[in-house]
Motif scaffolding. Sequence first.
Motif, short mmCIF file in Angstrom:
data_model
loop_
_atom_site.label_atom_id
_atom_site.label_comp_id
_atom_site.label_asym_id
_atom_site.label_seq_id
_atom_site.Cartn_x
_atom_site.Cartn_y
_atom_site.Cartn_z
N GLY A 46 0.80 -1.22 0.00
CA GLY A 46 0.00 0.00 0.00
C GLY A 46 0.83 1.26 0.00
N GLY A 47 2.10 1.15 0.41
CA GLY A 47 2.98 2.32 0.37
C GLY A 47 3.22 2.83 -1.03
N GLY A 48 3.01 2.00 -2.03
CA GLY A 48 3.18 2.44 -3.41
C GLY A 48 1.94 3.14 -3.93
N ALA A 49 1.56 4.23 -3.31
CA ALA A 49 0.35 4.97 -3.69
C ALA A 49 0.68 5.91 -4.84
CB ALA A 49 -0.18 5.75 -2.49
N ILE A 50 0.55 5.41 -6.06
CA ILE A 50 0.98 6.17 -7.24
C ILE A 50 -0.20 6.65 -8.08
CG2 ILE A 50 3.19 4.98 -7.35
CD1 ILE A 50 2.00 3.26 -9.60
N SER A 51 -1.42 6.49 -7.60
CA SER A 51 -2.57 6.88 -8.42
C SER A 51 -2.54 8.36 -8.75
CB SER A 51 -3.87 6.53 -7.68
OG SER A 51 -3.96 5.15 -7.43
N ALA A 52 -2.24 9.20 -7.76
CA ALA A 52 -2.21 10.63 -8.01
C ALA A 52 -1.08 11.00 -8.97
CB ALA A 52 -2.03 11.37 -6.68
N ALA A 53 0.08 10.37 -8.82
CA ALA A 53 1.20 10.69 -9.70
C ALA A 53 0.93 10.27 -11.13
CB ALA A 53 2.47 10.02 -9.17
N VAL A 54 0.33 9.10 -11.33
CA VAL A 54 0.02 8.63 -12.68
C VAL A 54 -1.01 9.54 -13.34
CG1 VAL A 54 -0.96 6.73 -14.02
CG2 VAL A 54 0.64 6.25 -12.17
N SER A 55 -2.04 9.91 -12.60
CA SER A 55 -3.07 10.79 -13.15
C SER A 55 -2.49 12.16 -13.47
CB SER A 55 -4.23 10.94 -12.16
OG SER A 55 -4.83 9.69 -11.90
N ALA A 56 -1.61 12.66 -12.61
CA ALA A 56 -1.00 13.96 -12.87
C ALA A 56 -0.09 13.91 -14.10
CB ALA A 56 -0.20 14.40 -11.64
N LEU A 57 0.67 12.83 -14.25
CA LEU A 57 1.53 12.70 -15.42
C LEU A 57 0.71 12.62 -16.70
CD1 LEU A 57 4.32 12.40 -16.65
CD2 LEU A 57 4.22 9.95 -16.16
N LEU A 58 -0.40 11.90 -16.66
CA LEU A 58 -1.27 11.82 -17.83
C LEU A 58 -1.85 13.19 -18.16
CD1 LEU A 58 -2.59 10.02 -19.95
CD2 LEU A 58 -4.46 9.63 -18.35
#
Length: 302
Positions: free
Chosen positions: A200-212
């Motif tokens: 769960g520490g790999g919370a990358i949803s915000a980063a992926v959406s921001a990069l897109l």
Amino acid sequence: EVPAVAESAPARPDSVAGLIAVISTGLDSFGERISNAGASLLDVRGFSGWFVDQVRNQERRALWGSVALHLLATLGPGLIILWLGRQAAVPVARALERRASASLSSIYAVRMLGLFMVMPVFALEARGYVGGDDASAVGFALGLYGLVQAALQLPMGWAADRWGRKRVIVLGLLLFGVGSLWGMWATTVEQLAWARALQGGGAISAAVSALLADLTRDVVRTKAMALIGVSIGLMFALSLIIGPFLAAKVGLTGIFGLSAAMALLGILIIAYWTPKEIALENKPEKQTFYQLRHTWLNSCIL
């Protein structure tokens, strides 16, 4: 000359004892016929086999029906948005935007597939671990992933704004991969809980959406986001089928190992397929603890 009486004619009972004997004989004959009929029904793949097959068919229909409904509910809106985007008079996505949408949705897909495959079999497979007889501990280990991820979404998003989207995505995938390896080597439910927390520490949803969002224009961003939604829904539906099949073959250990491989695949995708991120013109200023606390407690965000 008196004609002979037919042999098949039943004899009339002369007494109560004779009447009881006739009734008993009739019941025995009826019971024998029922037994013969039951034996013919319960032979090889007889009535019992047919009934079991019907139950299994009903279970299969229910399973495929639920999968179909889930696919319709999750993929339907995204596909409709994609179709409307093609019909509307809007600019077509450029090659870089298509590449960004495909690669980032693939990162979502491999990560979500590695995550969701565990969910339908975790409670059953955890019984073979030390402490697996405690339902509360098993449920805590299963849900700890979501708790840690929810707590780290804001800090990871802030880090993506500060140090770059790709760096945070790679860091999150590394944490997810290490947690998967820990889960593969775990022998107790407590170790599984720590492994799930690290995943769960790999919370990358915000980063992926921001990069897109950085790599797409406003006019095509909705379709790009819809593609991500389609990938998430598809992976969730597939995981409900693939997870039990893999659990029967390789167990929970093999599923965690496959999740680690999925994390490695995601790192390769972000490194070699995803377009180069755009440098932010206005990087956020360094925030103090008070500012971060104000952000976490912002009622509008919550």
